[in-house]
Design a protein around this motif. Sequence first.
Motif, PDB file in Angstrom:
ATOM      1  N   ALA A  65      -3.596  27.715 -20.340  1.00  0.00           N
ATOM      2  CA  ALA A  65      -2.683  27.180 -19.319  1.00  0.00           C
ATOM      3  C   ALA A  65      -2.719  28.043 -18.060  1.00  0.00           C
ATOM      4  CB  ALA A  65      -1.261  27.095 -19.875  1.00  0.00           C
ATOM      5  N   ASN A  66      -2.748  29.347 -18.243  1.00  0.00           N
ATOM      6  CA  ASN A  66      -2.766  30.235 -17.072  1.00  0.00           C
ATOM      7  C   ASN A  66      -4.090  30.167 -16.316  1.00  0.00           C
ATOM      8  OD1 ASN A  66      -0.235  32.023 -16.692  1.00  0.00           O
ATOM      9  ND2 ASN A  66      -0.493  31.831 -18.911  1.00  0.00           N
ATOM     10  N   TYR A  67      -5.171  29.947 -17.045  1.00  0.00           N
ATOM     11  CA  TYR A  67      -6.475  29.783 -16.404  1.00  0.00           C
ATOM     12  C   TYR A  67      -6.452  28.559 -15.486  1.00  0.00           C
ATOM     13  CZ  TYR A  67     -11.570  29.135 -16.061  1.00  0.00           C
ATOM     14  OH  TYR A  67     -12.856  28.971 -15.603  1.00  0.00           O
ATOM     15  N   ILE A  68      -5.919  27.458 -16.012  1.00  0.00           N
ATOM     16  CA  ILE A  68      -5.811  26.241 -15.191  1.00  0.00           C
ATOM     17  C   ILE A  68      -4.909  26.502 -13.988  1.00  0.00           C
ATOM     18  CG2 ILE A  68      -4.863  23.888 -15.170  1.00  0.00           C
ATOM     19  CD1 ILE A  68      -5.849  23.612 -18.075  1.00  0.00           C
ATOM     20  N   LYS A  69      -3.803  27.187 -14.230  1.00  0.00           N
ATOM     21  CA  LYS A  69      -2.854  27.475 -13.140  1.00  0.00           C
ATOM     22  C   LYS A  69      -3.541  28.240 -12.011  1.00  0.00           C
ATOM     23  CE  LYS A  69       0.272  30.669 -13.986  1.00  0.00           C
ATOM     24  NZ  LYS A  69       0.150  31.888 -13.260  1.00  0.00           N
ATOM     25  N   GLU A  70      -4.246  29.298 -12.369  1.00  0.00           N
ATOM     26  CA  GLU A  70      -4.860  30.139 -11.339  1.00  0.00           C
ATOM     27  C   GLU A  70      -5.976  29.406 -10.601  1.00  0.00           C
ATOM     28  OE1 GLU A  70      -3.619  32.894 -10.202  1.00  0.00           O
ATOM     29  OE2 GLU A  70      -2.054  32.639 -11.707  1.00  0.00           O
ATOM     30  N   ARG A  71      -6.726  28.555 -11.322  1.00  0.00           N
ATOM     31  CA  ARG A  71      -7.861  27.904 -10.676  1.00  0.00           C
ATOM     32  C   ARG A  71      -7.475  26.660  -9.872  1.00  0.00           C
ATOM     33  NH1 ARG A  71     -13.189  26.854 -13.301  1.00  0.00           N
ATOM     34  NH2 ARG A  71     -13.426  26.141 -11.155  1.00  0.00           N
ATOM     35  N   LEU A  72      -6.240  26.143 -10.093  1.00  0.00           N
ATOM     36  CA  LEU A  72      -5.843  24.942  -9.339  1.00  0.00           C
ATOM     37  C   LEU A  72      -4.831  25.244  -8.232  1.00  0.00           C
ATOM     38  CD1 LEU A  72      -5.547  22.081 -12.014  1.00  0.00           C
ATOM     39  CD2 LEU A  72      -7.370  22.482 -10.342  1.00  0.00           C
ATOM     40  N   ARG A  73      -4.395  26.500  -8.147  1.00  0.00           N
ATOM     41  CA  ARG A  73      -3.296  26.789  -7.222  1.00  0.00           C
ATOM     42  C   ARG A  73      -3.712  26.682  -5.763  1.00  0.00           C
ATOM     43  NH1 ARG A  73      -0.913  32.225  -8.816  1.00  0.00           N
ATOM     44  NH2 ARG A  73       0.229  31.984  -6.876  1.00  0.00           N
ATOM     45  N   LYS A  93     -13.778  26.371 -22.990  1.00  0.00           N
ATOM     46  CA  LYS A  93     -13.787  26.715 -21.567  1.00  0.00           C
ATOM     47  C   LYS A  93     -14.531  25.640 -20.772  1.00  0.00           C
ATOM     48  CE  LYS A  93     -14.705  30.384 -18.255  1.00  0.00           C
ATOM     49  NZ  LYS A  93     -15.772  29.734 -17.488  1.00  0.00           N
ATOM     50  N   GLU A  94     -15.586  25.073 -21.352  1.00  0.00           N
ATOM     51  CA  GLU A  94     -16.360  24.039 -20.656  1.00  0.00           C
ATOM     52  C   GLU A  94     -15.493  22.800 -20.395  1.00  0.00           C
ATOM     53  OE1 GLU A  94     -17.421  25.718 -23.345  1.00  0.00           O
ATOM     54  OE2 GLU A  94     -18.869  26.967 -22.278  1.00  0.00           O
ATOM     55  N   THR A  95     -14.713  22.398 -21.396  1.00  0.00           N
ATOM     56  CA  THR A  95     -13.835  21.232 -21.225  1.00  0.00           C
ATOM     57  C   THR A  95     -12.828  21.493 -20.105  1.00  0.00           C
ATOM     58  OG1 THR A  95     -14.034  20.660 -23.553  1.00  0.00           O
ATOM     59  CG2 THR A  95     -12.117  19.775 -22.387  1.00  0.00           C
ATOM     60  N   ILE A  96     -12.248  22.674 -20.144  1.00  0.00           N
ATOM     61  CA  ILE A  96     -11.219  23.000 -19.157  1.00  0.00           C
ATOM     62  C   ILE A  96     -11.835  23.117 -17.760  1.00  0.00           C
ATOM     63  CG2 ILE A  96      -9.572  24.791 -18.476  1.00  0.00           C
ATOM     64  CD1 ILE A  96      -8.990  25.181 -21.449  1.00  0.00           C
ATOM     65  N   ASP A  97     -13.011  23.727 -17.670  1.00  0.00           N
ATOM     66  CA  ASP A  97     -13.690  23.841 -16.369  1.00  0.00           C
ATOM     67  C   ASP A  97     -14.019  22.462 -15.798  1.00  0.00           C
ATOM     68  OD1 ASP A  97     -13.656  26.570 -15.981  1.00  0.00           O
ATOM     69  OD2 ASP A  97     -15.537  26.911 -17.069  1.00  0.00           O
ATOM     70  N   ALA A  98     -14.479  21.571 -16.661  1.00  0.00           N
ATOM     71  CA  ALA A  98     -14.828  20.221 -16.190  1.00  0.00           C
ATOM     72  C   ALA A  98     -13.581  19.513 -15.652  1.00  0.00           C
ATOM     73  CB  ALA A  98     -15.457  19.417 -17.325  1.00  0.00           C
ATOM     74  N   PHE A  99     -12.455  19.697 -16.331  1.00  0.00           N
ATOM     75  CA  PHE A  99     -11.195  19.096 -15.874  1.00  0.00           C
ATOM     76  C   PHE A  99     -10.783  19.683 -14.523  1.00  0.00           C
ATOM     77  CE2 PHE A  99      -6.518  19.637 -15.735  1.00  0.00           C
ATOM     78  CZ  PHE A  99      -6.138  18.302 -15.650  1.00  0.00           C
TER      79      PHE A  99
END
Length: 493
Positions: A364-372, A438-444
């Motif tokens: 969740a934090n990875y997504i947060k930091e990369r989408l902010r 990580k690949e799934t999350i990166d693609a999203f």
Amino acid sequence: MNRTLYGNLIFELSKKGRKGYSLPHDYDRTHTTAELPQALRRKEAARLPECDELTVVRHYTNLSHNNFGVNDGFYPLGSCTMKYNPVINEEIAAMKAFAGLHPLQPADTCQGALEVYFNLQQSLAELAGLSEFTLNPCAGAHGELTGLMVIRAYHESRRDDARTKVLIPDSAHGTNPASAAVCGLEVVEVHSLADGTVDVDHLRELLADCGSQVAAMMMTNPNTLGIFEPRVLEITELVHAAGGLMYYDGANLNALLGECRPGDMGFDVMHINLHKTFSTPHGGGGPGSGPVGVRQGLESFLPTPRVVFHEEEKQFAVDAPEGALGSIGCFFGNFGVMLKAYAYILTLGRENVKNVGPLATLNANYIKERLRDDFLLPIQGLCKHEVVFDGLADKSTGVTTMDVAKRLLDYGYHAPTIYFPLLFHESLMIEPTENESKETIDAFIDVMHQIAAEAKSDPEMVKSAPHNTPIGRVDDVLAAKHPITTYWKSIEE
Ligand SMILES: *Cc1c(COP(=O)(O)O)cnc(C)c1O
């Protein structure tokens, strides 16, 4: 899917006299409706679709391809924990030795099933830091109602009848106030601060005002914004000092699993959704299970039956003591769901269960930091298992959270939770779960950035999404207020 050939509705494929079955030639003679009372018989034959078997098979197979589940793709629905349901769990639950049992058969003929039931009661108690669990409730909301009934029974046992209020933070899941109301208790809202956590000063005011009438405070921690309540120990102390109990909404225990326990935070009663944290299917895939646990001293208020182990006889037995709450569901609850949850717990084991919370939190934090950069982050700092954005950062395009969610469907993703929590106007709540690579999350993340770029370059296209799904935007309000639930009604109107 070939729509012109197979149609949207089975009724549209109907050809008069076409049959998908054949019955014995003497069927009419052997199966008569003569015994049915006249008043109960149809006046005219039911208008059913008439189709050949292959048309029916293709129709429903094609429809099933329009479905979306965790097995189809990433499903980041916040506050829902759409977690992978391991296939082995399904196989175990379907084993004849379990699926063929009858809930009323004698205990000595189903010791294995009772052992699983008992072990799950114990495992949940250990994971939650509480004394004892009932597995009867069949959903999270059902667990909340059960837990509040336990709390009410506890106060009544002390002849403390004035405790009719339940304190609930304004960020709570909607089922919390609903369960309190169904339990006949009065909801008192506790304000949140700008950072989304409980306003402890407001709580103090409320307790000073009506503390002696407070039956309990319901809390979700991490709360529905994915934020851990830093003052939780102070809150539990305040409510206990006023004579109230602390209820923990553990529908989604993902962030804490293996890290910390509601019992250690001072909570007295809680529920857990096996169909979230413990990987059993939910949504259209239900049924669910919402076990309720209590701290030491409250066990006798739990509903029955519970499974106990008799040391001397080395036998598991079904226990339904007098004076308890009685039963709140049918038989033992949804046993198949429990089998799947127990299989999941055993698959992880004591070691790996500790990784669930940290991995879900990391994702969740990875997504947060990369989408902010592209999405507005109203609450800074670490989140737990889910993250909330307040729509796109660039509000000048007019593209809303709804539009982003619809556009995601075009890319083959299930939308995140939108417009909940209610604290922000454009809430977009993303929950990855620990199983995603990580690949799934990166693609999203790439797709989310792509949509943010499209919002700038071609806002109208995003606002009219989805473009690749069988149907586009439906009128949600009309569908909810004036549902047309039958084909004949739809063509006659
Ligand atoms: C899902 C959820 C519930 C309700 O669970 P159901 O099984 O849908 O009744 C309650 N509280 C929270 C925080 C939830 O996420």
